[in-house]
Design an enzyme around this catalytic site. Structure first.
Site, PDB file in Angstrom:
ATOM      1  N   HIS A  47       0.812  -1.220   0.000  1.00 40.50           N
ATOM      2  CA  HIS A  47       0.000   0.000   0.000  1.00 40.50           C
ATOM      3  C   HIS A  47       0.848   1.274   0.000  1.00 40.50           C
ATOM      4  CE1 HIS A  47      -3.914   1.589  -0.185  1.00 40.50           C
ATOM      5  NE2 HIS A  47      -4.508   0.757   0.640  1.00 40.50           N
TER       6      HIS A  47
ATOM      7  N   ASP B 176      -2.534   1.734  -4.760  1.00 39.85           N
ATOM      8  CA  ASP B 176      -3.815   2.033  -4.139  1.00 39.85           C
ATOM      9  C   ASP B 176      -4.902   1.171  -4.770  1.00 39.85           C
ATOM     10  OD1 ASP B 176      -2.888   4.088  -2.376  1.00 39.85           O
ATOM     11  OD2 ASP B 176      -2.712   5.401  -4.115  1.00 39.85           O
TER      12      ASP B 176
END
Length: 427
Positions: A397, A401
């Site tokens: 992350h 995204d």
């Protein structure tokens, strides 16, 4: 006679240590240049270490199942002094190539009075990331050198020596530290045993796998997403072709080859997933090199299909077969493990229908291809039995995204669902 030292070579990209799994020589044996000296295991590959010299094995500096950092001495060889300067220069150069920059700095510091004040870049990086006071750490490397493994062990234990803590750790022997740490922060390691329990020693390769997985989970903030794919058209095409293909080519046309090809194609359209986190920047890789997970009875290897986007489904199927064969016969080489940019794991081969993979560090994502299962689904308000499969994506992350990953998975889904005899060339 002159004495030369053989050192632990770097057997793969980002490899920092290796475990001597088996010595192939003993003191007193005569070896010639390039003769195998030992079998070595790392988290990436099993390999034989060849001799850089011709001469007599004088001393083995490590025991079997002992782990050493890259650049640490593994044995000494008594060689003929009649070698020419050019030969010696060539051997020095050969050894130098096998040792990366962090190890060279460690070897240099061993001959300096201020050795304890100098550390490899890898050690410094870890100490800075976790706020470890290196003056309070006792190294287990050559001549007391602090290795990356020493710090990873402390990080795993959770008992990190900070600048305002007493220096008891630096004064204690490594064997005395571990039990104390485990009692304080990791009681699960002191598992009580009862009659009938079986204790299985942790092998060098299992330790390497554990270290790599721990590093991935500690450093990468994992997120997870999944899509459901109708693979009926792909199953039909493959099943119609598999017999003729096997007879003509000599190896299987697997479902997995279609998935790897679809992922490679989607990565050309969504290169963000073909990236790696590098601190102050993200490196988007040009080549699309697909790592595939291949398991043995007691280990997991991740060989690489290079430039997968440029290969046909036939070419990918051939590489899958060749790499799997190398793993199972112990012939996998270091170069077979290097350069991977994205991993595809065939978890469906074990019957899994949903799973969350641990990312293959330092990549940014791993895709789990689950079992293809016949299920009733609704199509145009009618129920039909279709071949369905789940594709599960774990993502870094920091790099990725949900939006781009969702689009990537949607594209892989589209490619698989549109497979047909007319628009999907095998060759």
């Amino acid at each position: 006679m002159a004495m030369e030292l053989m050192k632990m070579p770097q057997l793969g990209e980002s490899v920092t240590e290796g475990t001597i799994s088996k010595w192939l020589v003993k003191p007193g044996d005569h070896v010639t240049k390039y003769d195998p000296l030992a079998e070595v295991m790392t988290d990436k590959v099993n390999a034989e270490v060849p001799s850089s010299f011709t001469g007599i094995i004088k001393e083995l500096k490590a025991d079997e199942n002992q782990t050493l950092a890259v650049g640490e001495v593994i044995c000494s060889i008594e060689v003929e002094t009649a070698k020419t300067d050019n030969e010696n220069a060539g051997q020095v150069s050969h050894n130098k190539e096998k040792v990366d920059a962090p190890v060279i700095s460690d070897v240099q510091q061993a001959a300096e009075p201020s050795r304890k004040a100098r550390y490899s870049p890898a050690v410094l990086k870890l100490s800075q990331e976790h706020g470890i006071d290196l003056s309070k750490v006792k190294g287990t490397g050559n001549e007391g050198r602090i290795t990356r493994k020493d710090l990873l062990k402390l990080v795993e234990s959770g008992n990190l020596p900070k600048t305002d803590e007493p220096s008891a750790i630096s004064d204690a022997a490594p064997e005395e530290i571990a039990p104390q740490v485990n009692r304080q922060t990791s009681p699960v390691t002191n598992v009580p045993t009862a009659a009938g329990d079986k204790e299985i020693p942790v092998t060098g390769i299992r330790k390497a796998i554990a270290s790599n997985m721990l590093k991935s989970k500690h450093e990468i903030p994992h997120a997870w997403t999944m899509v459901e794919v109708d693979a009926s058209n792909m199953v039909k095409l493959r099943d119609n072709l598999k017999s003729d293909f096997k007879q003509k080519e000599g190896y299987n046309l697997t479902y997995f080859a279609f998935f790897v090809k679809a992922v490679a194609q989607a990565l050309t359209e969504f290169p963000e997933l073909n990236s790696m986190w590098a601190g102050e920047k993200i490196i988007q890789k040009k080549e699309i090199n697909i790592s595939i997970a291949v398991a043995t009875e007691d280990a997991l290897f991740v060989p690489v299909i290079k430039n997968a986007d440029e290969k046909s489904i036939k070419g990918i199927a051939r590489e899958i077969q060749e790499l799997a064969s190398k793993v199972k016969t112990g012939k996998l080489k270091a170069e077979d493990m290097q350069g991977g940019t994205f991993t595809v794991n065939n978890t469906g081969s074990f019957g899994s229908v949903q799973s969350m993979g641990i990312i293959n560090y330092p990549q940014a994502a791993i895709l789990q291809v689950e079992t293809i299962v016949k299920r009733p689904v609704v199509i145009n308000d009618m129920i039909a039995v279709r071949d369905m499969v789940n594709l599960c994506l774990s993502l870094d992350h920091r790099v990725l995204d949900g939006l781009v990953c969702g689009r990537f998975l949607a594209r892989v889904k589209e490619i698989i669902e549109k497979i047909s005899k007319d628009n999907t060339p095998i060759y």
